[in-house]
Design a protein around this motif. Structure first.
Motif, PDB file in Angstrom:
ATOM      1  N   TYR A 464      -0.720 -18.914 -59.478  1.00 31.24           N
ATOM      2  CA  TYR A 464      -0.547 -20.360 -59.517  1.00 31.24           C
ATOM      3  C   TYR A 464      -1.087 -20.894 -60.845  1.00 31.24           C
ATOM      4  CZ  TYR A 464       0.435 -19.879 -54.567  1.00 31.24           C
ATOM      5  OH  TYR A 464       0.991 -19.499 -53.361  1.00 31.24           O
ATOM      6  N   ARG A 484       4.134 -21.975 -59.899  1.00 25.03           N
ATOM      7  CA  ARG A 484       3.780 -20.618 -59.481  1.00 25.03           C
ATOM      8  C   ARG A 484       4.747 -19.604 -60.076  1.00 25.03           C
ATOM      9  NH1 ARG A 484       5.760 -20.422 -53.072  1.00 25.03           N
ATOM     10  NH2 ARG A 484       7.962 -19.963 -53.536  1.00 25.03           N
ATOM     11  N   ASP A 494       8.172 -25.013 -60.199  1.00 23.12           N
ATOM     12  CA  ASP A 494       7.669 -25.801 -59.072  1.00 23.12           C
ATOM     13  C   ASP A 494       8.541 -25.543 -57.849  1.00 23.12           C
ATOM     14  OD1 ASP A 494      10.014 -27.271 -59.420  1.00 23.12           O
ATOM     15  OD2 ASP A 494       9.008 -29.001 -60.327  1.00 23.12           O
ATOM     16  N   GLN A 495       8.337 -26.300 -56.779  1.00 19.90           N
ATOM     17  CA  GLN A 495       9.085 -26.067 -55.544  1.00 19.90           C
ATOM     18  C   GLN A 495      10.577 -26.308 -55.721  1.00 19.90           C
ATOM     19  OE1 GLN A 495       8.198 -28.531 -52.082  1.00 19.90           O
ATOM     20  NE2 GLN A 495       8.414 -26.778 -50.721  1.00 19.90           N
ATOM     21  N   TRP A 578       3.211 -22.205 -50.821  1.00 17.88           N
ATOM     22  CA  TRP A 578       2.722 -23.227 -51.752  1.00 17.88           C
ATOM     23  C   TRP A 578       1.339 -23.706 -51.354  1.00 17.88           C
ATOM     24  CZ3 TRP A 578       4.645 -24.199 -56.342  1.00 17.88           C
ATOM     25  CH2 TRP A 578       5.967 -23.817 -56.604  1.00 17.88           C
TER      26      TRP A 578
END
Length: 749
Positions: A464, A484, A494-495, A578
């Protein structure tokens, strides 16, 4: 003989009197000029601010005669990025004043973001018999004439007595009377000598509702906690003692046995820095002629090097024009003493202002002397600032350091684990937005966008990357975001799959890039609005718990309060891999192995939506974790404007009130539904993991029972969730007072 002495005494008094009269005349002339200038400027204003709303009051003149009409103006400005409602202004006039135009109570429905509105009242003024005398305005030419007349009368009296041949006793008696008269005149004249501006400064006052309360820098104690102020805290744990340590900027170091009670400590880095950092400071000083090393030691990171069997401290020595470096110090014990070993990496090459002597750096140990260095002058490409190191071992036992700040972004270098310095055998390709032969791999930033304080942590299956965006104070919206990667060197996303490497200039705090861990927020069980959280570190503890360590600031009336303290929140990995953070600071709580019951988690919650693009913001009347509370909140600002009426101070008071929306509310029901400002469904999935579908967005995270941060330390059920790259929190609106030995783990054991 007596007559002769008395004549000399009288002559001296006359001279003194004439000088005093000249002084008063000059002073009156000066005051008259000042007042004339003030009349031209028209307004004399006072101001105050609370919660982003500023208020200014003004009167059209400095001094009035009784019966004059004064024009009183109140200007209200909303400096926030959201509207205020129920804005009202009340004029509180002294006794004897009467309104000639306007209203004493004025209001508007709302005040838009950035909008200013003025409110005016004209009133006939009245003197305040008990008000402080403004002596400088009191001395009109008429008064001066009276003083001169009295003085002449006294002199004539003395002359008359001398001619009449008064006895020495009579002369003494009359002389005492004359002395008292002159003493009175002297006292009056000395009072008159005070300039009007000084008297005005003493009498004008501003009082604000919602007054700042600033704590003293350093430790702040309560029953279970001891606070400490460490800017840019980097955490590390000593396996031998079990103590946690944070090392920060400005040589601020602290330690704790439980992450609750912190104590300051110092070592030779704090005292012998001029000697220890002589080499890196020489590089920075050339570009920082007015600087002092005392204020240029930033954000150290400490790690145990198992090959060297040493504690290694990587310290940034910052300089102007990007002329910075990161150096290494080593010690046998984590608290020192530390020994200087050398410089790991430099920056500031080819800067257009004060380029350094490249022969005194390691640049040509890495690059050929004929290589084009123009890229190091480009802040979109390779002009970085070598500060903010984060050093970690990867799964193969290799040592890596991320570093950099704003400008061209964040890079990563491989280190030699045998020396702790740069690994000169490692080569990098020079390719824009990918890597640079000297700087290493590029992992974030560029185009002079904000982005600093990179921090690396391996937890579960991922590395991360933590970043801090925006300016470092409350007004500028400082905040932490996460990306990550499967590999320590990236690429990080990112997501939403977006990279932290920038391709153009943009305001990072107003983008959706990165998972915003949390923003400025207020909620039930929190005594202070916490703002500008950033420059964090993180650690996976021996028992698998993950902790986020950062410094937070606190909202002030003007949003500029710079006081900061270390905070620790427990973090969890949701089912999508996450990181999410618990809403309240760590108090020893543990995530249950199995799920809570539906009845335990049901109830009404304050709902905090950490909108990525907002800081101090409310959108469509929903509180986005900035200034909310349990209910709609009304604030007041009180001011006082002092003017002189017939030579005495008269105080006019004003009260401004306004409202803002409170936190959003949701109700979690035992039947698996959610209602309120957000609606949908919820369910436990695996263990304590929960999934909520709110307004069509799927969020995943955990429920956790925590102590809140109020004086009562109540127990509250909370949830932390992440969905669509957005973090949301819930904290139970009602809480139970924490009992000793509760599952919150008061003692941190």
């Amino acid at each position: 003989m007596m007559k002769k002495i008395f004549s000399v005494w009288v002559s001296a008094c006359v001279i003194c009197l004439l000088l005093a009269v000249m002084t008063v005349s000059a002073n009156v002339a000066e005051v008259s000029a000042q007042e004339a200038e003030a009349e031209k400027e028209e307004v004399l204003s006072d101001s105050s601010e609370a919660g982003g709303v500023s208020v200014k009051t003004s009167a059209d003149k400095r001094n009035y005669k009784e019966g004059d009409v004064a024009k009183l103006t109140v200007s209200v400005t909303n400096n926030n990025e959201y509207a205020m409602s129920n804005v009202k202004v009340d004029y509180l006039l002294p006794a004897g004043y009467s309104v000639t135009s306007g209203k004493l109570n004025q209001e508007v429905g709302s005040l838009a973001a950035g909008e200013t509105k003025e409110f005016q009242v004209s009133a006939t003024v009245a003197a305040n018999p008990s008000g402080e005398v403004v002596m400088s305005s009191y001395f009109s030419p008429v008064v001066i004439a009276l003083i001169v007349i009295v003085a002449i009368a006294v002199i004539l009296l003395v002359v008359f007595l001398v001619k009449k041949g008064a006895s020495g006793k009579e002369m003494a008696k009359k002389g005492a009377s004359v002395f008292l008269i002159f003493a009175f005149l002297g006292s009056a004249l000395s009072s008159a000598a005070a300039p009007a501006a000084e008297v005005q400064a003493e009498t004008d006052s501003v009082t604000g509702g919602a007054v700042d309360t600033k704590e003293t820098a350093g430790a702040v104690k309560n029953e279970d906690y001891q606070r400490v102020s460490v800017h840019d805290p980097s955490i590390v744990k000593d396996p031998e003692s079990g103590m946690y340590y944070v090392f920060g900027s400005h040589r601020a170091f602290a330690k704790s046995k439980d992450l609750l009670y912190w104590e300051r400590f110092s070592n030779n880095v704090c005292t012998d820095y001029n000697e220890l950092f002589a080499e890196p400071w020489a590089h920075a000083k050339a570009a920082t002629p007015n600087g002092n090393l005392n204020g240029f030691m930033w954000a150290p990171d400490v790690i145990w090097n198992d090959t060297m069997k040493k504690w290694c401290m990587y310290m940034s020595i910052d300089g102007d024009n990007w002329c910075s470096s990161i150096c290494l110090l080593t010690a046998d014990k984590i608290e020192g003493p530390y020994e200087y070993k050398g410089i790991v990496v430099y920056s500031g090459f080819n800067n257009p202002k004060t380029p350094p002597d490249l022969e005194k750096t390691d640049l040509y140990k890495v690059l050929d002397k004929d290589e084009d260095l123009s890229r190091y002058a480009n802040t979109s490409d390779c002009c970085i600032n070598a500060i903010d190191p984060s050093v970690k071992y990867d799964e193969n036992g290799d040592l890596w350091m991320s570093y950099g700040s704003w400008s061209a972004g964040i890079f990563m270098l491989k280190l030699d684990k045998n020396t702790g310095l740069r690994d000169y055998d490692m080569k990098y390709e020079t390719k824009r937005d990918v890597s640079d032969a000297y700087l290493g791999y590029k992992i974030a930033g560029g185009y002079y966008n904000s982005g600093e304080a990179s921090y690396l942590m391996k937890a579960g299956d991922y590395w991360y990357l933590f970043m801090s965006y925006a300016g470092l104070n409350a007004v500028e919206g400082y905040q932490m975001r996460i990306y990550r990667s499967k590999n320590i060197t990236g690429p990080y996303v990112d997501q939403n799959g977006e990279s932290p490497i920038c391709k153009r200039a943009q305001d990072m705090k107003k983008t959706n890039l990165g998972v915003k861990i949390f923003g400025s927020y207020q909620m039930s069980g929190l005594d202070k609005v916490q703002v500008a959280q950033g420059h964090n570190s993180a650690i996976v503890d021996d028992d698998g718990k993950i902790y986020l360590v950062y410094h937070t600031r606190f909202q002030s009336n003007d949003g500029k309060n710079q006081m900061h303290q270390v905070r620790v929140h427990q973090m969890f990995i949701n089912e999508d891999g996450w990181l999410i953070a618990a809403p309240y600071e760590y108090s020893g709580e543990t995530l249950p192995e199995s799920a809570y019951s539906a009845d335990e988690v049901s109830g009404e919650y304050d709902f905090i939506y950490h909108e990525p693009t907002a800081s101090y913001n409310v959108i469509t009347n929903k509180q986005y974790g900035i200034i909310g509370g349990e209910e709609e909140t009304t604030k007041e600002i009180e001011l006082q404007k002092d003017v002189a009426v017939s030579h005495r101070v008269s105080s006019i008071k004003f009260k401004v009130s306004y409202s803002h929306k409170g936190s959003a509310k949701v109700t979690v029901k035992p039947d698996g539904t959610v209602s309120g400002d957000y609606s949908g469904t919820w369910k436990f999935t695996k263990g304590a993991n929960v999934e909520m579908v709110l307004d069509g967005v799927t969020y995943k995270g955990v429920f956790l029972k925590q102590q809140d941060e109020s004086a009562d330390r109540k127990m509250r059920m909370t949830f932390s969730l992440l969905g669509n790259n957005v973090t949301v929190w819930g904290v139970a609106s009602d809480g139970d007072t924490a009992a000793a030995g509760s599952d919150a783990g008061n003692s941190g054991q």
